[in-house]
Enzyme design. Structure first.
Site, PDB file in Angstrom:
ATOM      1  N   ASN A 228       7.052  43.952  11.556  1.00 31.23           N
ATOM      2  CA  ASN A 228       5.569  43.633  11.050  1.00 31.23           C
ATOM      3  C   ASN A 228       5.149  44.676  10.184  1.00 31.23           C
ATOM      4  O   ASN A 228       4.020  44.766   9.503  1.00 31.23           O
ATOM      5  CB  ASN A 228       4.063  43.226  12.286  1.00 31.23           C
ATOM      6  CG  ASN A 228       4.188  41.845  11.866  1.00 31.23           C
ATOM      7  OD1 ASN A 228       4.434  41.337  11.037  1.00 31.23           O
ATOM      8  ND2 ASN A 228       4.113  41.500  13.779  1.00 31.23           N
TER       9      ASN A 228
ATOM     10  N   GLU B  29      11.852  41.509  20.001  1.00 35.43           N
ATOM     11  CA  GLU B  29      11.192  42.823  19.674  1.00 35.43           C
ATOM     12  C   GLU B  29      11.361  42.815  21.628  1.00 35.43           C
ATOM     13  O   GLU B  29      10.601  42.649  22.234  1.00 35.43           O
ATOM     14  CB  GLU B  29      10.831  42.897  19.053  1.00 35.43           C
ATOM     15  CG  GLU B  29      11.272  42.858  17.251  1.00 35.43           C
ATOM     16  CD  GLU B  29       9.612  43.693  16.766  1.00 35.43           C
ATOM     17  OE1 GLU B  29      10.427  44.210  15.317  1.00 35.43           O
ATOM     18  OE2 GLU B  29       8.873  43.261  16.677  1.00 35.43           O
TER      19      GLU B  29
ATOM     20  N   SER C 225       1.641  41.138  19.594  1.00 33.04           N
ATOM     21  CA  SER C 225       2.045  41.519  18.469  1.00 33.04           C
ATOM     22  C   SER C 225       1.705  42.951  18.024  1.00 33.04           C
ATOM     23  O   SER C 225       2.029  43.490  16.596  1.00 33.04           O
ATOM     24  CB  SER C 225       1.448  40.477  17.359  1.00 33.04           C
ATOM     25  OG  SER C 225       0.897  39.670  17.444  1.00 33.04           O
TER      26      SER C 225
HETATM   27  P1  NAI Z   1      -2.977  31.238  21.723  1.00 35.27           P
HETATM   28  O1  NAI Z   1      -4.528  31.330  21.697  1.00 35.27           O
HETATM   29  O2  NAI Z   1      -3.023  29.698  21.225  1.00 35.27           O
HETATM   30  O3  NAI Z   1      -3.410  30.847  23.677  1.00 35.27           O
HETATM   31  C1  NAI Z   1      -3.020  32.200  24.055  1.00 35.27           C
HETATM   32  C2  NAI Z   1      -3.741  31.003  25.515  1.00 35.27           C
HETATM   33  O4  NAI Z   1      -4.165  31.931  26.240  1.00 35.27           O
HETATM   34  C3  NAI Z   1      -4.913  29.974  25.822  1.00 35.27           C
HETATM   35  O5  NAI Z   1      -4.687  28.761  25.707  1.00 35.27           O
HETATM   36  C4  NAI Z   1      -5.789  30.874  26.292  1.00 35.27           C
HETATM   37  O6  NAI Z   1      -6.814  30.099  26.950  1.00 35.27           O
HETATM   38  C5  NAI Z   1      -4.789  31.521  27.326  1.00 35.27           C
HETATM   39  N1  NAI Z   1      -5.759  32.598  27.638  1.00 35.27           N
HETATM   40  C6  NAI Z   1      -6.540  33.803  27.117  1.00 35.27           C
HETATM   41  N2  NAI Z   1      -6.940  34.461  27.985  1.00 35.27           N
HETATM   42  C7  NAI Z   1      -6.508  34.581  29.224  1.00 35.27           C
HETATM   43  C8  NAI Z   1      -6.446  35.213  30.373  1.00 35.27           C
HETATM   44  N3  NAI Z   1      -7.386  36.311  30.740  1.00 35.27           N
HETATM   45  N4  NAI Z   1      -5.468  35.114  30.806  1.00 35.27           N
HETATM   46  C9  NAI Z   1      -4.941  33.365  31.204  1.00 35.27           C
HETATM   47  N5  NAI Z   1      -4.607  32.513  29.803  1.00 35.27           N
HETATM   48  C10 NAI Z   1      -5.463  32.974  29.254  1.00 35.27           C
HETATM   49  O7  NAI Z   1      -2.914  32.917  21.030  1.00 35.27           O
HETATM   50  P2  NAI Z   1      -0.880  32.569  20.514  1.00 35.27           P
HETATM   51  O8  NAI Z   1      -1.013  31.681  19.045  1.00 35.27           O
HETATM   52  O9  NAI Z   1      -0.015  31.760  21.458  1.00 35.27           O
HETATM   53  O10 NAI Z   1      -0.831  34.401  20.563  1.00 35.27           O
HETATM   54  C11 NAI Z   1      -0.633  34.725  22.472  1.00 35.27           C
HETATM   55  C12 NAI Z   1      -0.521  36.326  22.166  1.00 35.27           C
HETATM   56  O11 NAI Z   1       1.322  35.556  21.407  1.00 35.27           O
HETATM   57  C13 NAI Z   1      -1.339  37.063  21.796  1.00 35.27           C
HETATM   58  O12 NAI Z   1      -0.922  38.425  22.889  1.00 35.27           O
HETATM   59  C14 NAI Z   1      -0.362  37.347  20.294  1.00 35.27           C
HETATM   60  O13 NAI Z   1      -0.355  38.604  19.868  1.00 35.27           O
HETATM   61  C15 NAI Z   1       1.239  37.287  20.602  1.00 35.27           C
HETATM   62  N6  NAI Z   1       1.844  36.573  19.223  1.00 35.27           N
HETATM   63  C16 NAI Z   1       1.653  35.185  18.794  1.00 35.27           C
HETATM   64  C17 NAI Z   1       2.333  34.706  18.035  1.00 35.27           C
HETATM   65  C18 NAI Z   1       1.415  33.794  17.237  1.00 35.27           C
HETATM   66  O14 NAI Z   1       2.146  33.571  15.287  1.00 35.27           O
HETATM   67  N7  NAI Z   1       0.954  33.610  17.049  1.00 35.27           N
HETATM   68  C19 NAI Z   1       2.883  36.146  17.451  1.00 35.27           C
HETATM   69  C20 NAI Z   1       3.571  36.250  18.294  1.00 35.27           C
HETATM   70  C21 NAI Z   1       2.819  37.048  19.249  1.00 35.27           C
END
Ligand code: NAI
Length: 505
Positions: free
Chosen positions: A194, A156, A123
């Site tokens: 954003n 996006e 993001s």
């Molecule tokens: P989250 O913390 O809920 O999930 C991330 C997951 O990735 C975790 O389950 C973790 O164990 C896993 N992980 C971490 N490093 C890893 C690796 N090297 N290899 C494999 N798995 C790995 O995070 P979330 O909120 O789902 O965000 C994920 C991505 O999406 C980020 O880049 C964030 O910026 C983006 N994003 C988040 C939004 C939100 O509202 N939460 C909205 C749009 C984009």
């Protein structure tokens, strides 16, 4: 690249909030999906979670049992990243960290076939930076979903400097085939949403800081006059001030401290205090059980009004006249400079000047300014301010007239551009710069703001409705009053005004 065939395999890495939603969308669209997470067991748990959630939809009769079973059957949790090698598209949704994501992409580049597309749901990170140093940066592209991904329509599609346009176009078509509303954007800080949304929060925070009105009144104006689903204070309480403040700071820093994006000390103080919003029980509002939400301030009048006079064209506020007539007020018309007279009072749509300043400059007594409404025929509330010389009697007559139209009236201090108008003008200004800088087309920017953050109207279509010249005037006046870079109008607004064109001509 044509859109992926729905039988081709998609891999999702990261089984957190976003990855799980994205995996579900792809599986529902028919793709075999492999889900991988570095945390052992996380991917399998996530698929069980999706199964339970879809099960609830089946119980409610919103989903056929077959569809649930087929979706879940298409999803496979894998324990080793190597098992993703046969995928046609990999979407990563892991931790938001440049170095970690780069490491993952390097690994994928070695692992996957040369025609496998590497997409990131980042993001805030630059797609250009993520792709840098890879052998084939052309196949790296942003695919930015919004949370919760299965419900939010916007995606996006973000192109970095080296992204192959054919690959970006293919993903755009794919997101469309998944039932989403995709937009193209370039890898610039905040992408579209954003970035363009920043003034929505910033202007309300500024109005609060300068004592224009209280939170409940400003939120009510944004909802009841502006047509937004929520005002900025209730929305940031919901998002979490730590998250919203961090995004603002990151966009501000990424644009080298451009004052357009300056974070608010009021919000910083909430973060410092741990008042993060709903999740901590308190933000701008108190969420403790039994606490009542403060009510917006309202002016009321018992005066009876039967007639008013319109001088000239009220512009976007003209819808008010029909509404007055429908409510039995006789409206007579004569030439003039866009004023509405009732008794001793003179009302006008704000042009971004202070009421007292405009009263003096235009030689008007008892001047009251009206805020913008999304639709003057349907709004339930309107904001007003007035010049220092306005008598109580004149104010009462103005309030009585607006009440007669069925509007609740909320007072604002004498502040340039009032609340909804200056917010929409600043949203349009940011959207205009995004168009000028090639970040997105006017159509995509409007679509992104409607589908991504539920705006009732795209800011550029809204500017067209208000009049590009009027938006420019509001911004010029704001900039003059504040003497700040923050309000500098976009060159595109000035150019369109000079050419007599709209954003959507
Ligand atoms: P989250 O913390 O809920 O999930 C991330 C997951 O990735 C975790 O389950 C973790 O164990 C896993 N992980 C971490 N490093 C890893 C690796 N090297 N290899 C494999 N798995 C790995 O995070 P979330 O909120 O789902 O965000 C994920 C991505 O999406 C980020 O880049 C964030 O910026 C983006 N994003 C988040 C939004 C939100 O509202 N939460 C909205 C749009 C984009």
């Amino acid at each position: 690249m044509a859109a992926l065939n729905s039988t081709e395999q998609v891999a999702v890495i990261g089984a957190g909030a976003m990855g799980v939603g994205i995996a579900q969308i792809a599986a529902q669209a028919g793709h075999p999906v492999k889900l991988y997470d570095a945390r052992p067991g996380a991917a399998a748990q996530a698929i069980e979670g999706i199964d339970r959630q879809l099960g609830r939809l089946v119980e409610k009769g919103k989903l056929a049992a077959d569809a649930r079973n087929a979706t879940v059957a298409r999803m496979q949790a894998v324990d080793a990243i190597e098992e993703l090698a046969d995928s046609r598209l990999v979407i990563e949704a892991i931790v938001e960290n440049l170095e970690v994501k780069r490491g993952l992409l390097r690994q994928l580049e070695e692992l996957c076939a040369v025609d496998c597309i590497l997409a990131s749901n980042t993001s805030s990170l630059s797609i250009t930076s993520l792709a840098a140093g890879l052998k084939q940066p052309r196949r790296v592209v942003g695919m930015h979903f919004f949370n919760p991904a299965p419900l939010m329509a916007l995606v996006e599609i973000v192109s970095g400097l080296d992204t192959d346009p054919a690959i970006a176009n293919g993903l755009h078509a794919l997101a469309g085939a998944w039932g989403k509303k995709p937009v193209h954007t370039r890898s610039t800080p905040g992408f579209i949403v954003n970035r363009v949304a920043r003034p929505f929060y910033a202007e309300s925070l500024r109005l609060l800081q300068e004592g224009a009105a209280d939170c409940a009144s400003l939120d009510a104006l944004m909802r009841d006059a502006g047509g937004f689903r929520m005002g900025a204070f209730e929305l940031t309480d919901l998002i979490g001030h730590d998250v919203n403040y961090a995004v603002t700071c990151s966009v501000f820093d990424a644009y080298y401290g451009d004052f357009r994006f300056q974070p608010s000390l009021i919000q910083k103080e909430l973060v410092d205090a741990g008042r993060l919003g709903r999740k901590s029980g308190r933000g701008f509002y108190d969420y403790a059980e039994g606490t009542e939400r403060p009510q917006p301030a309202e002016l009321a009048s018992a005066t009876s009004i039967d007639s008013c006079v319109v001088e000239g064209d009220l512009g976007v506020a003209s819808g008010l006249l029909q509404r007055l007539q429908d409510n039995g007020v006789s409206v007579s018309r004569r030439d003039g400079a866009g004023l509405l007279r009732v008794g001793d009072a003179v009302l006008a749509l704000s042009d971004g000047r202070l009421a007292s300043q405009r009263a003096r400059e235009d030689g008007l007594r008892n001047l009251l300014l009206i805020d913008l409404a999304l639709d003057y025929a349907k709004a339930t509330r309107i904001g007003i301010s007035w010049s220092a010389d306005t008598t109580e009697g004149a104010r009462d007559q103005a309030v009585a007239l607006l009440q007669r139209a069925g509007l609740k009236v909320t007072a604002l201090a004498d502040i340039p551009g009032l609340a909804v108008l200056r917010t929409v003008a600043m949203l349009a200004n940011e959207g205009a710069d995004a168009v000028l800088q090639g970040v997105g087309t006017a159509a995509d920017i409007d679509l992104a703001m409607c589908a991504g953050v539920n705006y009732p109207l795209g800011p550029l279509a809204w500017a067209d409705r208000i009049g590009v010249g009027q938006v420019l005037r509001v911004l010029d006046n704001l900039q003059r009053d504040y003497g700040e870079e923050r309000y500098r109008p976009s060159l595109l607004l000035r150019r369109l005004d000079a050419e007599g064109r709209n954003f959507h001509d």
